[in-house]
Design a protein around this motif. Structure first.
Motif, mmCIF file in Angstrom:
data_model
loop_
_atom_site.group_PDB
_atom_site.id
_atom_site.type_symbol
_atom_site.label_atom_id
_atom_site.label_comp_id
_atom_site.label_asym_id
_atom_site.label_seq_id
_atom_site.Cartn_x
_atom_site.Cartn_y
_atom_site.Cartn_z
ATOM 1 N N ARG A 1 8.215 -3.147 2.046
ATOM 2 C CA ARG A 1 7.360 -2.408 1.105
ATOM 3 C C ARG A 1 7.307 -3.101 -0.258
ATOM 4 O O ARG A 1 6.271 -3.108 -0.914
ATOM 5 N N LYS A 2 8.417 -3.687 -0.680
ATOM 6 C CA LYS A 2 8.430 -4.425 -1.951
ATOM 7 C C LYS A 2 7.477 -5.611 -1.903
ATOM 8 O O LYS A 2 6.739 -5.872 -2.843
ATOM 9 N N LYS B 1 12.442 -1.096 3.155
ATOM 10 C CA LYS B 1 12.412 -1.212 1.699
ATOM 11 C C LYS B 1 11.950 -2.606 1.272
ATOM 12 O O LYS B 1 11.130 -2.748 0.370
ATOM 13 N N GLU C 1 16.829 -0.756 5.174
ATOM 14 C CA GLU C 1 16.747 -1.866 4.221
ATOM 15 C C GLU C 1 15.539 -2.763 4.525
ATOM 16 O O GLU C 1 14.862 -3.227 3.598
#
Length: 94
Positions: free
Chosen positions: A90-91, A87, A84
Motif C-alpha cells: 500500500r505504501k 502495508k 506487513e
C-alpha cells in the motif's frame, strides 16, 4: 519450527484471506506476484516459503506464486508477514 504448515492451517489461512481480505490477496498478486493488471485473486495455499494464488488478468485465470523473503516459522508468523506485506504494498501504491 513450532508449527508446521499443515493442509488444515493452509486452508484456514486461505479461507480467512479470501473471505475477509480479498483486496489484500489482489494486492499480493499485483505487488509481489508480478501481475499489476490483476483485477481479482484467490489464495489457494500457503507454506513456509510462499503462497500460491490465482489471479484474473485480462479475463484469464493465471497461477501466481509469491515467495516470502524468508522462511516462516508458523501460522502466527504468517499472519504478521501477510499484514506487513499489505502495508508495504500500500505504501508503494500511494
Amino acid at each position: 519450527m513450532s508449527e508446521q504448515f499443515s493442509t488444515e492451517i493452509s486452508d484456514r489461512i486461505c479461507t480467512h484471506m479470501n473471505d475477509d481480505h480479498a483486496s489484500a490477496v489482489v494486492l499480493y498478486a499485483q505487488a509481489y506476484g508480478g501481475k499489476p493488471e490483476a483485477t481479482s485473486a484467490q489464495m489457494l495455499a500457503i507454506d513456509a516459503n510462499g503462497m500460491d494464488l490465482t489471479a484474473q488478468v485480462n479475463d484469464e485465470t493465471v497461477p501466481v506464486r509469491v515467495n516470502f523473503d524468508r522462511t516462516l516459522t508458523d501460522a502466527e508468523d504468517a499472519h504478521h508477514t501477510l499484514i506487513e506485506m499489505v502495508k508495504q504494498a500500500r505504501k508503494v501504491a500511494n
